[in-house]
Design an enzyme around this catalytic site. Structure first.
Site, PDB file in Angstrom:
ATOM      1  N   CYS A  38     -20.590 147.583   9.171  1.00 15.84           N
ATOM      2  CA  CYS A  38     -19.423 147.503  10.038  1.00 15.84           C
ATOM      3  C   CYS A  38     -19.463 148.656  11.035  1.00 15.84           C
ATOM      4  CB  CYS A  38     -18.163 147.588   9.157  1.00 15.84           C
ATOM      5  SG  CYS A  38     -16.601 147.686  10.042  1.00 15.84           S
ATOM      6  N   GLY A  39     -18.875 148.463  12.189  1.00 14.81           N
ATOM      7  CA  GLY A  39     -18.773 149.547  13.156  1.00 14.81           C
ATOM      8  C   GLY A  39     -17.985 150.728  12.623  1.00 14.81           C
TER       9      GLY A  39
END
Length: 164
Positions: A38-39
């Site tokens: 995930c970012g």
């Protein structure tokens, strides 16, 4: 929310054992749904720093991997634990994968999601790395995913909740 029972809702840890939040020796817990692709994954670094800073004072981060947001936690629990250990040196507990939203959400998250954030909004977990600060009395504060773990508001809430 001041429901003591949130600390007593069973969930499964990474070894397949049934646990509750009360099983952790810590008085203050930061429950976070985590993901490795995930970012927001770099938040692991700040979560680990909080663990190292406040762990001896009765604080523990409790991670729950979740694959409900664009499949950003696809691996097995063993792969997740390996990633957390080798990439971020995570020392806090990572539990078995959970669902945080929908009909099959784990009971713990069904309860946590009743808590309103600072804007007065309860309900669905928005994304990976949503944070719930659970105090010794079972009260819960909610912080949304984009609010970093080392945000002064979160740090202040942790320090206020600590009893030692």
């Amino acid at each position: 929310m001041t429901d003591q029972s949130v600390r007593q809702i069973p969930f499964t840890d990474a070894e397949g054992t049934s646990r509750t939040l009360d099983d952790y020796a810590a008085d203050v817990l930061l429950v976070v749904n985590v993901a490795s692709k995930c970012g927001l994954t770099p938040q692991y670094e700040q979560l680990e720093q909080l663990q190292r800073t406040y762990g001896e004072r009765g604080f523990t981060v409790v991670g729950f991997p979740c694959n409900q947001f664009m499949g950003q936690e696809p691996g097995s629990i063993d792969k997740i634990l390996e990633f957390c250990s080798t990439t971020y040196g995570i020392s806090f507990p990572i539990n078995d994968k959970v669902k945080v939203n929908g009909r099959n959400a784990t009971e713990l998250y069904k309860q946590l999601k009743q808590t309103q954030d600072t804007g007065g909004k309860a309900g669905r977990v928005e994304w990976n790395f949503e944070k719930f600060l659970v105090s010794p009395d079972g009260s819960v504060q909610r912080f949304r995913p984009k609010q970093k773990p080392d945000d002064p508001e979160i740090v202040s809430a942790i320090e206020s909740a600590l009893t030692r």
